[in-house]
Motif scaffolding. Structure first.
Motif, PDB file in Angstrom:
ATOM      1  N   THR A 115       0.822  -1.208   0.000  1.00  0.00           N
ATOM      2  CA  THR A 115       0.000   0.000   0.000  1.00  0.00           C
ATOM      3  C   THR A 115       0.858   1.260   0.000  1.00  0.00           C
ATOM      4  OG1 THR A 115      -0.143   0.127   2.416  1.00  0.00           O
ATOM      5  CG2 THR A 115      -1.829  -1.203   1.269  1.00  0.00           C
ATOM      6  N   GLN A 116       2.168   1.095   0.146  1.00  0.00           N
ATOM      7  CA  GLN A 116       3.091   2.229   0.240  1.00  0.00           C
ATOM      8  C   GLN A 116       4.000   2.283  -0.985  1.00  0.00           C
ATOM      9  OE1 GLN A 116       2.996   4.440   2.842  1.00  0.00           O
ATOM     10  NE2 GLN A 116       1.204   3.261   3.470  1.00  0.00           N
ATOM     11  N   PRO A 117       4.430   3.476  -1.379  1.00  0.00           N
ATOM     12  CA  PRO A 117       5.344   3.587  -2.515  1.00  0.00           C
ATOM     13  C   PRO A 117       6.784   3.254  -2.107  1.00  0.00           C
ATOM     14  CG  PRO A 117       4.910   5.756  -1.628  1.00  0.00           C
ATOM     15  CD  PRO A 117       4.038   4.791  -0.857  1.00  0.00           C
ATOM     16  N   LEU A 118       7.597   3.025  -3.087  1.00  0.00           N
ATOM     17  CA  LEU A 118       9.035   2.860  -2.911  1.00  0.00           C
ATOM     18  C   LEU A 118       9.652   4.250  -2.835  1.00  0.00           C
ATOM     19  CD1 LEU A 118      11.621   1.015  -3.097  1.00  0.00           C
ATOM     20  CD2 LEU A 118      11.509   1.410  -5.569  1.00  0.00           C
ATOM     21  N   THR A 119      10.549   4.466  -1.889  1.00  0.00           N
ATOM     22  CA  THR A 119      11.221   5.752  -1.774  1.00  0.00           C
ATOM     23  C   THR A 119      12.628   5.630  -2.328  1.00  0.00           C
ATOM     24  OG1 THR A 119       9.928   6.288   0.201  1.00  0.00           O
ATOM     25  CG2 THR A 119      11.907   7.590  -0.179  1.00  0.00           C
ATOM     26  N   LEU A 120      12.993   6.543  -3.211  1.00  0.00           N
ATOM     27  CA  LEU A 120      14.318   6.584  -3.814  1.00  0.00           C
ATOM     28  C   LEU A 120      14.999   7.857  -3.337  1.00  0.00           C
ATOM     29  CD1 LEU A 120      12.014   5.708  -6.144  1.00  0.00           C
ATOM     30  CD2 LEU A 120      14.105   5.153  -7.339  1.00  0.00           C
ATOM     31  N   THR A 121      16.165   7.723  -2.712  1.00  0.00           N
ATOM     32  CA  THR A 121      16.888   8.878  -2.203  1.00  0.00           C
ATOM     33  C   THR A 121      18.285   8.879  -2.816  1.00  0.00           C
ATOM     34  OG1 THR A 121      15.685   8.668  -0.115  1.00  0.00           O
ATOM     35  CG2 THR A 121      17.614  10.120  -0.133  1.00  0.00           C
ATOM     36  N   THR A 122      18.637   9.960  -3.505  1.00  0.00           N
ATOM     37  CA  THR A 122      19.960  10.049  -4.113  1.00  0.00           C
ATOM     38  C   THR A 122      20.991  10.407  -3.049  1.00  0.00           C
ATOM     39  OG1 THR A 122      19.874  12.401  -4.637  1.00  0.00           O
ATOM     40  CG2 THR A 122      18.929  10.877  -6.269  1.00  0.00           C
ATOM     41  N   SER A 123      22.256  10.190  -3.376  1.00  0.00           N
ATOM     42  CA  SER A 123      23.311  10.550  -2.435  1.00  0.00           C
ATOM     43  C   SER A 123      23.415  12.062  -2.272  1.00  0.00           C
ATOM     44  CB  SER A 123      24.651   9.964  -2.888  1.00  0.00           C
ATOM     45  OG  SER A 123      24.969  10.428  -4.178  1.00  0.00           O
ATOM     46  N   GLN A 158      18.150  14.148  -2.801  1.00  0.00           N
ATOM     47  CA  GLN A 158      16.880  14.256  -3.529  1.00  0.00           C
ATOM     48  C   GLN A 158      16.036  13.017  -3.228  1.00  0.00           C
ATOM     49  OE1 GLN A 158      17.282  13.981  -7.786  1.00  0.00           O
ATOM     50  NE2 GLN A 158      15.296  14.931  -8.160  1.00  0.00           N
ATOM     51  N   THR A 159      14.756  13.211  -2.899  1.00  0.00           N
ATOM     52  CA  THR A 159      13.855  12.104  -2.583  1.00  0.00           C
ATOM     53  C   THR A 159      12.734  12.037  -3.608  1.00  0.00           C
ATOM     54  OG1 THR A 159      14.339  12.320  -0.225  1.00  0.00           O
ATOM     55  CG2 THR A 159      12.351  11.115  -0.815  1.00  0.00           C
ATOM     56  N   LEU A 160      12.549  10.832  -4.161  1.00  0.00           N
ATOM     57  CA  LEU A 160      11.508  10.565  -5.144  1.00  0.00           C
ATOM     58  C   LEU A 160      10.722   9.340  -4.700  1.00  0.00           C
ATOM     59  CD1 LEU A 160      13.909  10.841  -8.199  1.00  0.00           C
ATOM     60  CD2 LEU A 160      12.256  12.585  -7.507  1.00  0.00           C
ATOM     61  N   ILE A 180       8.870   2.806 -12.229  1.00  0.00           N
ATOM     62  CA  ILE A 180       9.973   3.771 -12.095  1.00  0.00           C
ATOM     63  C   ILE A 180      10.108   4.674 -13.325  1.00  0.00           C
ATOM     64  CG2 ILE A 180      11.295   2.405 -10.442  1.00  0.00           C
ATOM     65  CD1 ILE A 180      13.147   1.626 -12.837  1.00  0.00           C
ATOM     66  N   GLN A 181       9.245   4.482 -14.311  1.00  0.00           N
ATOM     67  CA  GLN A 181       9.336   5.277 -15.537  1.00  0.00           C
ATOM     68  C   GLN A 181       9.280   6.791 -15.273  1.00  0.00           C
ATOM     69  OE1 GLN A 181       6.827   3.774 -18.593  1.00  0.00           O
ATOM     70  NE2 GLN A 181       7.864   4.897 -20.201  1.00  0.00           N
ATOM     71  N   PRO A 182       8.386   7.279 -14.395  1.00  0.00           N
ATOM     72  CA  PRO A 182       8.338   8.726 -14.167  1.00  0.00           C
ATOM     73  C   PRO A 182       9.570   9.288 -13.444  1.00  0.00           C
ATOM     74  CG  PRO A 182       6.304   7.674 -13.416  1.00  0.00           C
ATOM     75  CD  PRO A 182       7.274   6.592 -13.728  1.00  0.00           C
ATOM     76  N   VAL A 183      10.262   8.465 -12.651  1.00  0.00           N
ATOM     77  CA  VAL A 183      11.388   8.999 -11.871  1.00  0.00           C
ATOM     78  C   VAL A 183      12.744   8.837 -12.554  1.00  0.00           C
ATOM     79  CG1 VAL A 183      10.193   8.704  -9.675  1.00  0.00           C
ATOM     80  CG2 VAL A 183      11.703   6.899 -10.488  1.00  0.00           C
ATOM     81  N   ILE A 218      25.295   9.179  -9.846  1.00  0.00           N
ATOM     82  CA  ILE A 218      25.064   9.304  -8.405  1.00  0.00           C
ATOM     83  C   ILE A 218      24.353   8.050  -7.899  1.00  0.00           C
ATOM     84  CG2 ILE A 218      23.877  10.632  -6.614  1.00  0.00           C
ATOM     85  CD1 ILE A 218      24.263  13.099  -8.298  1.00  0.00           C
ATOM     86  N   SER A 219      24.878   7.475  -6.828  1.00  0.00           N
ATOM     87  CA  SER A 219      24.260   6.275  -6.261  1.00  0.00           C
ATOM     88  C   SER A 219      22.911   6.615  -5.631  1.00  0.00           C
ATOM     89  CB  SER A 219      25.188   5.625  -5.234  1.00  0.00           C
ATOM     90  OG  SER A 219      25.418   6.514  -4.167  1.00  0.00           O
TER      91      SER A 219
END
Length: 182
Positions: free
Chosen positions: A102-110, A113-115, A139-142, A150-151
Motif C-alpha cells: 500500500t506504500q510507494p518505494l522511496t528513492l533517495t539520491t546521495s 533528492q527524494t523521489l 519507475i518510468q516517471p522517476v 550518483i548512487s
C-alpha cells in the motif's frame, strides 16, 4: 652534500630500505584497490517474448543493510501496440520479508533528492495474490530525474512498519536508463 649522504645511506644500507619498500608496495596496492573502478553488476538483455513484444532487463543481486540478499530487476516491456512500461521488481528472501504494497518505494539520491515510485504489484499480478516478498514499482516517471553518476538508496516499506534499505550503485542506474531509452 647532505643529500648525497642520504642517497648513499638508502642505496648501501639495505636494512633501512626494506621497511620503506614494503610500506611503499602496500600503499600502492591499497590505492589500487580503493580507487579502481567498480565492476559492472549486470548487462542489459533483450528477449522477444512474443512476436512484436520485447522485454529489456537488467538484473543485480544486492544485500540490504542487515545482509539479506535481494534480486533487483529493472525491465521494460514493449507491447505490439507500442505501449510500454518500465518497472523495478525487488525480490527478497521468501519468509524473511513482507513488503507493504500500500506504500510507494522511496528513492533517495546521495545528493539528498527524494523521489517515490508507485507500487504496481497488485496491478501486475492480475487477480492473483502477490507474494509478500516481491514488489514491483513503476519507475518510468522517476528515471529521467536520476543522475546516472550518483548512487541511490531504495527504502522499501514493510508490513511490520519498519523499512529495508538497499544501496544501488550508479552503474545499475545507468543500466536502468539504458533500458528506458530502448
Amino acid at each position: 652534500m647532505m643529500f648525497n649522504k642520504l642517497i648513499q645511506a638508502i642505496y648501501y644500507d639495505r636494512s633501512k630500505t626494506r621497511p620503506i619498500r614494503w610500506l611503499l608496495a602496500v600503499s600502492i596496492c591499497l590505492l589500487l584497490v580503493i580507487f579502481s573502478p567498480q565492476p559492472a553488476f549486470a548487462t542489459v538483455t533483450q528477449i522477444e517474448e512474443t512476436p512484436g513484444q520485447m522485454l529489456y532487463q537488467s538484473r543485480q543481486n544486492l544485500r540490504d543493510r542487515t545482509g539479506k540478499s535481494w534480486q533487483v530487476v529493472a525491465f521494460k516491456r514493449v507491447h505490439p501496440d507500442g505501449s510500454e512500461m518500465v518497472s523495478l521488481r525487488l525480490v527478497g528472501f521468501l519468509g524473511a520479508v513482507e513488503l507493504d504494497h500500500t506504500q510507494p518505494l522511496t528513492l533517495t539520491t546521495s545528493m539528498g533528492q527524494t523521489l517515490t515510485a508507485k507500487d504496481v504489484t497488485n496491478e501486475i499480478s492480475q487477480g492473483t495474490t502477490a507474494l509478500a516478498n516481491v514488489g514491483e514499482y513503476d519507475i518510468q516517471p522517476v528515471l529521467p530525474q536520476l543522475q546516472s553518476k550518483i548512487s541511490l538508496q531504495l527504502t522499501l516499506p514493510m508490513l511490520t512498519g519498519s523499512a529495508v534499505e538497499l544501496q544501488i550503485p550508479s552503474t545499475a542506474i545507468q543500466e536502468w536508463q539504458t533500458i528506458a531509452d530502448r
